[in-house]
Design an enzyme around this catalytic site. Structure first.
Site, PDB file in Angstrom:
ATOM      1  N   ASP A 103      32.086  38.860  42.554  1.00  0.00           N
ATOM      2  CA  ASP A 103      31.477  37.533  42.539  1.00  0.00           C
ATOM      3  C   ASP A 103      31.980  36.719  43.728  1.00  0.00           C
ATOM      4  O   ASP A 103      32.896  37.122  44.448  1.00  0.00           O
ATOM      5  CB  ASP A 103      31.725  36.831  41.210  1.00  0.00           C
ATOM      6  CG  ASP A 103      33.212  36.669  40.887  1.00  0.00           C
ATOM      7  OD1 ASP A 103      34.033  36.851  41.801  1.00  0.00           O
ATOM      8  OD2 ASP A 103      33.540  36.349  39.733  1.00  0.00           O
ATOM      9  N   ALA A 104      31.376  35.556  43.929  1.00  0.00           N
ATOM     10  CA  ALA A 104      31.629  34.776  45.143  1.00  0.00           C
ATOM     11  C   ALA A 104      33.104  34.399  45.331  1.00  0.00           C
ATOM     12  O   ALA A 104      33.631  34.532  46.448  1.00  0.00           O
ATOM     13  CB  ALA A 104      30.744  33.536  45.152  1.00  0.00           C
TER      14      ALA A 104
END
Length: 336
Positions: A103-104
């Protein structure tokens, strides 16, 4: 038809490689950047010489010297319809496959595939490969999403926490996950196959299962900050942040996760990962070549797991073998 230099270069690009995804960047942006760079590298490959065709051209000055007729000569000229400025780039798009995603907010090793490498990527993730992470935690705060960027919902003291207490909680969590690993493995624990897989550390769940922590230890303890090393299966980064939160609760305090960094994904480690300035066609080609050579020279543990399921368990003891041979001798005597 002979392959063009661009196609030959694309064939060298087919395979697996990994990059380092920086924190705060979505994995789709990483993939799109690499696709763009690979396209630029492919289409910048020197093109083949233009094919020639035979044309009948009027000789210079033939119109003034012979007004009643033209003098033609045979000439070989390039076929301009095949010129790159007319046909455009040879590759209009290139697809890059993405492995187990980050994820980011997370960073670390991100496995990618080009061309036929997507099939190898699917084969890789059908096996029970594990991944390693380092988790940065901080005691004393709880948030709504278990990360330091979330909304603070609680604050607590942490002066009573010692490294011994933390190690005991980690050992308890690892023990509970080891039981879950055995439960999801779908293998008879009394068989020879289970013994051999457990001895080699290859015992794992069949197919999809709940996230499982196969290893957990503390690398650094400097309250309120601490660093954990985690080895796991079928995890998500959100689940790992929740683990840090639960560790704080077990220690009668609170904790948030300040960073998630993947250090290994199957056979790929941080040493293999290409940084942002290395996301070029030449560096990716070299990384894929190194992966192919290392795969030939070294058998990774995860390749043995898939084969073990198709082989019969070798749980025949020496006593059973002797009994089988005695029965065969007795049967042969009766036939005589």
């Amino acid at each position: 038809m002979m392959a063009t230099p661009t196609i030959r270069m694309f064939r060298r690009l087919e395979g697996l490689f990994c990059v380092y995804k920086p924190p705060g960047v979505h994995w789709k942006l990483v993939r799109d950047s690499i696709e763009t760079n690979l396209l630029k590298g492919l289409n910048a490959t020197p093109s083949q010489p233009l094919p020639q065709e035979v044309r009948f051209l009027p000789q210079p000055g033939s119109e003034t010297e012979a007004p009643k007729g033209l003098t033609l000569s045979v000439a070989s000229v390039p076929v301009l319809s095949k010129h790159p400025l007319v046909t455009g780039p040879e590759f209009q798009q290139i697809k890059v496959g993405v492995g187990h995603r980050l994820d980011a907010p997370s960073s670390g090793v991100l496995v990618l595939a080009v061309g036929n490498g997507t099939r190898a990527l699917s084969e890789l993730y059908r096996t029970r490969i594990t991944r390693d992470y380092t988790l940065e935690g901080e005691f004393g705060t709880a948030t709504d999403d278990f990360s330091h960027a979330g909304r603070v919902v609680e604050r607590s003291t942490y002066g009573h926490i010692t490294q011994d207490k933390l190690d005991k909680v980690l050992a308890m969590l690892q023990g509970a996950n080891q039981k879950a690993l055995l439960m999801y493995s779908n293998i008879d624990m009394r068989s020879q196959e289970a013994y051999e897989l457990a001895a080699q550390g290859l015992l794992g769940p069949e197919g999809k299962s709940q996230p499982i922590l196969t290893g957990l230890r503390c690398l650094r303890f400097q309250p309120p900050n601490f660093t954990l090393e985690v080895q796991c299966l079928n995890e998500t980064q959100k689940y790992l942040r929740k683990v840090v939160h639960e560790i704080g609760l077990e220690l009668r305090s609170t904790a948030v996760c300040k960073g998630v960094r993947r250090t290994r994904d199957g056979p790929f480690t941080l040493q293999d990962a290409l940084t942002h300035h290395q996301w070029t066609a030449s560096d990716v080609t070299q990384a894929i070549r190194q992966y192919h050579s290392s795969k030939k020279n070294k058998r990774f543990p995860y390749t043995r797991i898939k084969d073990s399921g198709s082989q019969p368990p070798e749980n025949t003891t020496a006593r059973q073998q002797n009994e089988t041979s005695d029965e065969a001798v007795a049967a042969e005597g009766r036939m005589k």
